[in-house]
Design a protein around this motif. Sequence first.
Motif, PDB file in Angstrom:
ATOM      1  N   GLY A 280      -7.948  25.719 -60.047  1.00 53.08           N
ATOM      2  CA  GLY A 280      -8.440  25.336 -58.452  1.00 53.08           C
ATOM      3  C   GLY A 280      -7.649  23.979 -58.126  1.00 53.08           C
ATOM      4  N   GLU A 281      -7.342  23.196 -58.769  1.00 51.16           N
ATOM      5  CA  GLU A 281      -6.508  22.040 -58.579  1.00 51.16           C
ATOM      6  C   GLU A 281      -5.084  22.362 -57.855  1.00 51.16           C
ATOM      7  OE1 GLU A 281      -5.476  18.293 -57.251  1.00 51.16           O
ATOM      8  OE2 GLU A 281      -7.528  19.035 -57.694  1.00 51.16           O
ATOM      9  N   PHE A 282      -4.666  23.373 -58.794  1.00 51.74           N
ATOM     10  CA  PHE A 282      -3.184  23.870 -58.326  1.00 51.74           C
ATOM     11  C   PHE A 282      -3.233  24.413 -57.051  1.00 51.74           C
ATOM     12  CE2 PHE A 282      -0.664  27.811 -58.767  1.00 51.74           C
ATOM     13  CZ  PHE A 282       0.517  27.245 -58.321  1.00 51.74           C
ATOM     14  N   ILE A 283      -4.216  25.120 -56.589  1.00 55.69           N
ATOM     15  CA  ILE A 283      -4.520  25.742 -55.607  1.00 55.69           C
ATOM     16  C   ILE A 283      -4.474  24.684 -54.273  1.00 55.69           C
ATOM     17  CG2 ILE A 283      -5.665  27.389 -53.852  1.00 55.69           C
ATOM     18  CD1 ILE A 283      -6.470  28.955 -56.454  1.00 55.69           C
ATOM     19  N   ARG A 284      -5.478  23.698 -54.367  1.00 55.84           N
ATOM     20  CA  ARG A 284      -5.539  22.698 -53.476  1.00 55.84           C
ATOM     21  C   ARG A 284      -4.342  22.061 -53.058  1.00 55.84           C
ATOM     22  NH1 ARG A 284     -10.024  19.974 -51.693  1.00 55.84           N
ATOM     23  NH2 ARG A 284     -11.567  20.983 -53.106  1.00 55.84           N
ATOM     24  N   ARG A 285      -3.564  21.650 -54.393  1.00 56.78           N
ATOM     25  CA  ARG A 285      -2.594  20.660 -54.252  1.00 56.78           C
ATOM     26  C   ARG A 285      -1.488  21.559 -53.667  1.00 56.78           C
ATOM     27  NH1 ARG A 285      -2.100  19.558 -59.274  1.00 56.78           N
ATOM     28  NH2 ARG A 285      -0.574  21.121 -59.709  1.00 56.78           N
ATOM     29  N   THR A 286      -1.312  22.950 -54.043  1.00 55.70           N
ATOM     30  CA  THR A 286       0.076  23.721 -53.156  1.00 55.70           C
ATOM     31  C   THR A 286      -0.514  23.817 -51.484  1.00 55.70           C
ATOM     32  OG1 THR A 286       0.124  25.067 -55.307  1.00 55.70           O
ATOM     33  CG2 THR A 286       0.691  26.001 -53.090  1.00 55.70           C
ATOM     34  N   LEU A 287      -1.545  24.030 -51.188  1.00 57.30           N
ATOM     35  CA  LEU A 287      -2.178  24.328 -49.879  1.00 57.30           C
ATOM     36  C   LEU A 287      -1.807  23.032 -49.065  1.00 57.30           C
ATOM     37  CD1 LEU A 287      -5.337  26.635 -50.177  1.00 57.30           C
ATOM     38  CD2 LEU A 287      -2.827  27.178 -49.685  1.00 57.30           C
ATOM     39  N   GLU A 288      -2.107  21.836 -49.753  1.00 59.25           N
ATOM     40  CA  GLU A 288      -1.961  20.578 -48.851  1.00 59.25           C
ATOM     41  C   GLU A 288      -0.698  20.279 -49.064  1.00 59.25           C
ATOM     42  OE1 GLU A 288      -4.432  17.963 -51.127  1.00 59.25           O
ATOM     43  OE2 GLU A 288      -6.179  18.406 -50.266  1.00 59.25           O
ATOM     44  N   GLN A 289       0.287  20.686 -50.027  1.00 63.09           N
ATOM     45  CA  GLN A 289       1.581  20.468 -49.708  1.00 63.09           C
ATOM     46  C   GLN A 289       2.132  21.272 -48.618  1.00 63.09           C
ATOM     47  OE1 GLN A 289       3.031  21.448 -53.661  1.00 63.09           O
ATOM     48  NE2 GLN A 289       2.670  19.128 -54.347  1.00 63.09           N
ATOM     49  N   GLU A 290       1.703  22.322 -48.390  1.00 63.45           N
ATOM     50  CA  GLU A 290       2.044  23.378 -47.344  1.00 63.45           C
ATOM     51  C   GLU A 290       1.683  22.952 -45.997  1.00 63.45           C
ATOM     52  OE1 GLU A 290       4.331  25.857 -47.242  1.00 63.45           O
ATOM     53  OE2 GLU A 290       4.507  26.437 -49.342  1.00 63.45           O
ATOM     54  N   GLY A 291       0.781  21.781 -45.934  1.00 67.39           N
ATOM     55  CA  GLY A 291       0.267  21.333 -44.435  1.00 67.39           C
ATOM     56  C   GLY A 291      -1.082  21.595 -44.277  1.00 67.39           C
ATOM     57  N   LEU A 292      -1.768  22.361 -44.977  1.00 63.98           N
ATOM     58  CA  LEU A 292      -3.035  22.872 -44.630  1.00 63.98           C
ATOM     59  C   LEU A 292      -3.920  21.782 -44.757  1.00 63.98           C
ATOM     60  CD1 LEU A 292      -1.676  25.672 -44.838  1.00 63.98           C
ATOM     61  CD2 LEU A 292      -3.763  26.522 -46.043  1.00 63.98           C
ATOM     62  N   ASP A 293      -5.121  21.868 -43.861  1.00 62.89           N
ATOM     63  CA  ASP A 293      -6.122  20.819 -43.646  1.00 62.89           C
ATOM     64  C   ASP A 293      -7.180  21.555 -44.710  1.00 62.89           C
ATOM     65  OD1 ASP A 293      -8.573  19.684 -43.386  1.00 62.89           O
ATOM     66  OD2 ASP A 293      -8.278  19.409 -40.978  1.00 62.89           O
ATOM     67  N   CYS A 294      -7.502  20.830 -45.846  1.00 61.09           N
ATOM     68  CA  CYS A 294      -8.398  21.373 -47.075  1.00 61.09           C
ATOM     69  C   CYS A 294      -9.676  20.752 -47.030  1.00 61.09           C
ATOM     70  CB  CYS A 294      -7.471  21.439 -48.333  1.00 61.09           C
ATOM     71  SG  CYS A 294      -6.278  22.716 -48.383  1.00 61.09           S
ATOM     72  N   ARG A 295     -10.034  20.157 -46.065  1.00 60.80           N
ATOM     73  CA  ARG A 295     -11.187  19.237 -46.404  1.00 60.80           C
ATOM     74  C   ARG A 295     -12.534  20.309 -46.186  1.00 60.80           C
ATOM     75  NH1 ARG A 295     -11.550  17.439 -39.874  1.00 60.80           N
ATOM     76  NH2 ARG A 295      -9.636  18.141 -39.793  1.00 60.80           N
ATOM     77  N   HIS A 296     -12.311  21.554 -45.914  1.00 65.01           N
ATOM     78  CA  HIS A 296     -13.511  22.215 -46.064  1.00 65.01           C
ATOM     79  C   HIS A 296     -13.095  23.305 -47.365  1.00 65.01           C
ATOM     80  CE1 HIS A 296     -15.032  21.021 -42.384  1.00 65.01           C
ATOM     81  NE2 HIS A 296     -14.119  21.286 -41.733  1.00 65.01           N
ATOM     82  N   LEU A 297     -12.451  22.939 -48.330  1.00 63.73           N
ATOM     83  CA  LEU A 297     -12.247  23.597 -49.651  1.00 63.73           C
ATOM     84  C   LEU A 297     -13.077  23.020 -50.506  1.00 63.73           C
ATOM     85  CD1 LEU A 297     -10.832  25.697 -51.372  1.00 63.73           C
ATOM     86  CD2 LEU A 297      -8.690  24.136 -51.381  1.00 63.73           C
ATOM     87  N   VAL A 298     -14.183  23.629 -51.071  1.00 61.07           N
ATOM     88  CA  VAL A 298     -15.229  23.233 -51.950  1.00 61.07           C
ATOM     89  C   VAL A 298     -14.415  23.444 -53.297  1.00 61.07           C
ATOM     90  CG1 VAL A 298     -17.541  23.424 -52.679  1.00 61.07           C
ATOM     91  CG2 VAL A 298     -16.824  23.499 -50.293  1.00 61.07           C
ATOM     92  N   SER A 299     -14.886  22.303 -54.312  1.00 64.93           N
ATOM     93  CA  SER A 299     -14.595  22.750 -55.726  1.00 64.93           C
ATOM     94  C   SER A 299     -15.869  22.898 -56.333  1.00 64.93           C
ATOM     95  CB  SER A 299     -13.921  21.367 -56.146  1.00 64.93           C
ATOM     96  OG  SER A 299     -12.833  21.044 -55.754  1.00 64.93           O
ATOM     97  N   ASP A 300     -16.228  24.077 -56.796  1.00 66.09           N
ATOM     98  CA  ASP A 300     -17.284  24.739 -57.561  1.00 66.09           C
ATOM     99  C   ASP A 300     -17.314  24.403 -59.009  1.00 66.09           C
ATOM    100  OD1 ASP A 300     -19.347  26.542 -58.674  1.00 66.09           O
ATOM    101  OD2 ASP A 300     -19.239  27.682 -56.983  1.00 66.09           O
ATOM    102  N   ALA A 301     -18.250  23.576 -59.302  1.00 71.13           N
ATOM    103  CA  ALA A 301     -18.534  23.100 -60.692  1.00 71.13           C
ATOM    104  C   ALA A 301     -18.903  24.265 -61.620  1.00 71.13           C
ATOM    105  CB  ALA A 301     -19.348  21.740 -60.828  1.00 71.13           C
ATOM    106  N   ILE A 302     -19.454  25.287 -61.238  1.00 66.92           N
ATOM    107  CA  ILE A 302     -19.973  26.343 -61.959  1.00 66.92           C
ATOM    108  C   ILE A 302     -19.388  27.726 -62.058  1.00 66.92           C
ATOM    109  CG2 ILE A 302     -21.964  27.883 -62.185  1.00 66.92           C
ATOM    110  CD1 ILE A 302     -23.444  25.562 -60.733  1.00 66.92           C
ATOM    111  N   ASN A 303     -18.479  28.122 -60.855  1.00 67.32           N
ATOM    112  CA  ASN A 303     -17.887  29.352 -60.827  1.00 67.32           C
ATOM    113  C   ASN A 303     -16.512  29.117 -60.939  1.00 67.32           C
ATOM    114  OD1 ASN A 303     -20.248  31.149 -60.444  1.00 67.32           O
ATOM    115  ND2 ASN A 303     -20.567  29.678 -58.994  1.00 67.32           N
ATOM    116  N   PRO A 304     -15.785  29.832 -61.411  1.00 69.35           N
ATOM    117  CA  PRO A 304     -14.249  29.448 -61.828  1.00 69.35           C
ATOM    118  C   PRO A 304     -13.314  29.999 -60.887  1.00 69.35           C
ATOM    119  CG  PRO A 304     -14.830  31.517 -62.964  1.00 69.35           C
ATOM    120  CD  PRO A 304     -16.090  31.034 -62.402  1.00 69.35           C
TER     121      PRO A 304
END
Length: 327
Positions: free
Chosen positions: A67-91
Amino acid sequence: MPSPTPPEILTFGEAMTMFVAETPGALAEVERFRRRIAGADTNVAIGLARLGFGVAWLSRVGDDGFGEFIRRTLEQEGLDCRHLVSDAINPTGLLFKERAEDGQDPRVSYFRRGSAASQLCCDDASDLDLSALRHLHATGIPPALSSSARALSHHLLAQARAAGASISFDPNLRPSLWHSEEEMRDTLNRLAAQADWVLPGLAEGRRLTGRESPEGIADFYLERGAKAVVIKLGPQGGYYRGTLGGREQSLSVPGFAVAEVVDTVGAGDAFAVGVISALLDGLDPRQAVLRGNLLGAEAVKVIGDMEGLPDRQRLEALIATHPETFA
């Protein structure tokens, strides 16, 4: 600290960590893979962001390394990820993709059941600021993930409509995620009826509408409220039918020749990026389908789902190599 700028374009769905085989052959025989991200919705989001649009991404990933890899990749692409939730239960969902040969569609193995994105729900959109929204892009993948993600799809389309934004919808059929063919068809056709621009592939359109020709498929959605239908015809190009700009038009635009097809996955998403970006740029339907065809052709030349998507400078350079076509 100033508040973040409201998004110009909103996209939502499931991004997954993808492992692409480094060598051709069955997955059972492959020992080495390259890590990338995958997802039809994110392909379009990244493509539009590379072209300079302000794109926000709404989704869920696991509170894990993938999940962190996805978030970092999308932010590097310039996407606004403030509405990307990190789920502590589901993978985070995963997929493994074969390295195809001879231009064939590669086989893919998914590990997404119970993924964080399948837990998407209307509450995830509770603090969205749509005051500056120009466009919402939706696909048929979120409503296939779960009933709560399906409810979110309907909610976001209704919210975008209320905000005065345009809406595009790409069915992106995933039959294995649905309980029945009827449920898939009825749900996706209801969502398509809420969109301005519907972008099915020819085979998808036939399956969803029961009509064979591009003209018949387009009429099906136009009769239900769409303003325009743009049908992906693969190497043959694209077909447009609609009333954008107040004038009814129907046209076919041939595709661009590709000397070597490396990976077909992501070509339809690249086509969508081309069409949507061109329409948002104020271009006419023919130019929009031309751009869709061009980006679709570029996508199949490289390994990976979104690696062939250009930035604005690269797009202008590509167009310049076809001066008569884009005149």
